[in-house]
Scaffold this motif. Structure first.
Motif, mmCIF file in Angstrom:
data_model
loop_
_atom_site.group_PDB
_atom_site.id
_atom_site.type_symbol
_atom_site.label_atom_id
_atom_site.label_comp_id
_atom_site.label_asym_id
_atom_site.label_seq_id
_atom_site.Cartn_x
_atom_site.Cartn_y
_atom_site.Cartn_z
ATOM 1 N N GLY A 90 0.824 -1.213 0.000
ATOM 2 C CA GLY A 90 0.000 0.000 0.000
ATOM 3 C C GLY A 90 0.856 1.260 0.000
ATOM 4 N N GLY A 91 0.212 2.374 -0.328
ATOM 5 C CA GLY A 91 0.899 3.661 -0.222
ATOM 6 C C GLY A 91 1.302 3.905 1.229
ATOM 7 N N SER A 92 0.529 3.336 2.159
ATOM 8 C CA SER A 92 0.816 3.523 3.589
ATOM 9 C C SER A 92 2.231 3.069 3.929
ATOM 10 C CB SER A 92 -0.177 2.730 4.448
ATOM 11 O OG SER A 92 -1.476 3.140 4.170
ATOM 12 N N TYR A 197 -4.440 9.861 -5.110
ATOM 13 C CA TYR A 197 -5.691 10.195 -5.813
ATOM 14 C C TYR A 197 -5.410 10.777 -7.208
ATOM 15 C CZ TYR A 197 -7.857 9.589 -1.219
ATOM 16 O OH TYR A 197 -8.285 9.063 -0.016
ATOM 17 N N ARG A 233 -3.510 -4.131 -0.974
ATOM 18 C CA ARG A 233 -2.308 -3.583 -0.349
ATOM 19 C C ARG A 233 -1.130 -3.515 -1.306
ATOM 20 N NH1 ARG A 233 -3.947 -0.579 1.398
ATOM 21 N NH2 ARG A 233 -2.329 -0.026 2.874
HETATM 22 C C1 LIG Z 1 -3.992 10.794 1.171
HETATM 23 C C2 LIG Z 1 -3.825 9.331 1.375
HETATM 24 N N1 LIG Z 1 -2.590 8.812 1.283
HETATM 25 C C3 LIG Z 1 -2.370 7.491 1.448
HETATM 26 C C4 LIG Z 1 -3.402 6.630 1.735
HETATM 27 C C5 LIG Z 1 -3.065 5.191 1.932
HETATM 28 O O1 LIG Z 1 -3.646 4.364 0.975
HETATM 29 P P1 LIG Z 1 -3.112 2.921 0.676
HETATM 30 O O2 LIG Z 1 -2.229 2.485 1.783
HETATM 31 O O3 LIG Z 1 -4.332 2.052 0.563
HETATM 32 O O4 LIG Z 1 -2.376 3.006 -0.623
HETATM 33 C C6 LIG Z 1 -4.708 7.126 1.860
HETATM 34 C C7 LIG Z 1 -5.841 6.248 2.228
HETATM 35 O O5 LIG Z 1 -6.898 6.671 2.614
HETATM 36 C C8 LIG Z 1 -4.922 8.515 1.660
HETATM 37 O O6 LIG Z 1 -6.155 9.060 1.737
#
Ligand SMILES: Cc1ncc(COP(=O)(O)O)c(C=O)c1O
Length: 372
Positions: A90-92, A197, A233
């Motif tokens: 994930g980006g997280s 986004y 993820r």
């Molecule tokens: C601004 C932003 N960055 C990162 C994320 C993380 O997303 P993910 O881990 O699913 O890629 C979110 C998820 O809500 C988000 O709103």
């Protein structure tokens, strides 16, 4: 008893609302598309499973996926090679790795406020100090380089930017992004540019801060929002190879690699037809317009240019938390603006990742409550 890095952070305020809501409440609190992952992506995952693609992959991701990510970012003018990309859970995880690789204890990290809930806790986990950069409704919620400039000290290590933005839907202009990059170059700090986004955009074209000449920008993205794949993820970062190498070290030990099946699915997402993205964004835009119509009489609201949230200020004397609690009791889940930072107070985040019917029903309840 616990380590400071975890005892100094708390669980996200977003979850609180779900606990308060009555059964069958209308959920406009969600941060994920209410669409299913497109069929061709699921098919690719099934094929990968059947073919036994179930072991570890190279730490940074399998090479064809890395190439597909490089190609995808080519559309934004970034020409990255394999060493400049890392696939993450994930980006997280990409955000976490970037903070771990860049932030030393005591370093200051400038974060947008209101902004995505993870920036401040991830700064703290890395030992850094979050510094709020206020985003104002008067600037259509676009972070201004002058606001950032006023906050820079000799301890500033990172600036986080997010366009299109959660929770406001704001989209930064090229000149503003260039302004941030110039500040980073002049004052020797780094920019983490959260672009999850990038494709959920209602006007104009996405501009990546990573396309502006600098070796100080870490781009973070994922397939979560664009392809309705939040549970898979799969995210990634694009950065100078020296930074990616530092991130890779942490990634190697905490994650080994992003999930193999999800990597195959992401490859299909990036390489396949983009029709599902187009139709999802079209649907979001219809709902956004309907929501703005509903909000007209009861709130001040900047029209979001991207993402799938509106961030109104209602004409009421309630704090945003009290208002969200009342709404939850009446059967509508939304998120208090204060969950996104102190400058979010007074606002509510309403997601339009819900059906038109659900939105219309929710607004009947909201309008009734506001007029009481
Ligand atoms: C601004 C932003 N960055 C990162 C994320 C993380 O997303 P993910 O881990 O699913 O890629 C979110 C998820 O809500 C988000 O709103």
């Amino acid at each position: 008893m616990w380590a400071e890095r975890t005892s100094h952070i708390s669980l996200s305020g977003i979850r609180e609302m779900f606990a308060l809501a009555k059964p069958n409440a209308i959920n406009l609190g969600l941060g994920q598309p209410d669409f299913d992952t497109p069929a061709h992506i699921k098919e690719a995952a099934k094929e990968a499973l059947d073919a036994g693609f179930t072991g570890y992959t190279p730490n940074r991701g399998f090479p064809e996926l890395i190439d597909a990510i490089a190609h995808y970012y080519g559309q934004y003018g970034i020409h990255a090679n394999q060493e400049q990309i890392i696939c993450t859970s994930g980006g997280s995880e990409a955000l976490h790795l970037a903070f771990e690789a860049l932030v030393n204890p005591g370093d200051e990290v400038i974060i947008p406020d209101p902004g995505f809930v993870a920036y401040s806790p991830l700064t703290r986990v890395a030992g850094g100090i979050p510094v709020s950069a206020q985003i104002k409704a008067d600037d259509d919620f676009r972070l201004q380089p002058s606001t950032v400039a006023d906050l820079i000290t000799h301890k500033t290590k990172v600036l986080v930017i997010n366009s299109p933005a959660n929770p406001t839907g704001a989209v930064q202009r090229y000149d503003e992004l260039r302004g941030f990059v110039e500040l980073a170059n002049d004052h020797n700090f780094y920019i983490i540019s959260d672009e999850v986004y990038d494709r959920i955009l209602y006007t104009g074209e996405h501009v990546s801060a990573g396309s502006i000449d600098s070796d100080r920008v870490i781009v973070v993205n994922s397939v979560s929002k664009t392809y309705a794949m939040t549970g898979w993820r799969l995210g990634y970062a694009i950065a100078p190879d020296t930074i990616v190498e530092e991130m890779l070290k942490v990634h190697q030990y905490i994650q080994a690699c992003a999930p193999s099946i999800s990597q195959k699915a992401a490859y299909a997402a990036l390489n396949g037809t983009q029709e599902s993205v187009r139709s999802m964004v079209e649907e979001f835009m219809t709902r956004r317009n309907a929501m703005m119509e509903h909000l007209k009489e009861i709130a001040e609201c900047v029209t979001p240019e991207g993402a799938f949230y509106v961030f109104p200020r209602f004409f009421t004397s309630d704090t945003s938390l009290d208002l969200t609690k009342k709404l939850a009791q009446e059967g509508v889940i939304v998120v208090a603006g204060s969950a996104f930072g102190r400058f979010g107070e007074g606002h509510i985040r309403i997601s339009f990742a819900a059906s038109q019917q659900a939105i219309d029903r929710a607004f009947q309840i909201i309008k009734k409550l506001i007029s009481m």
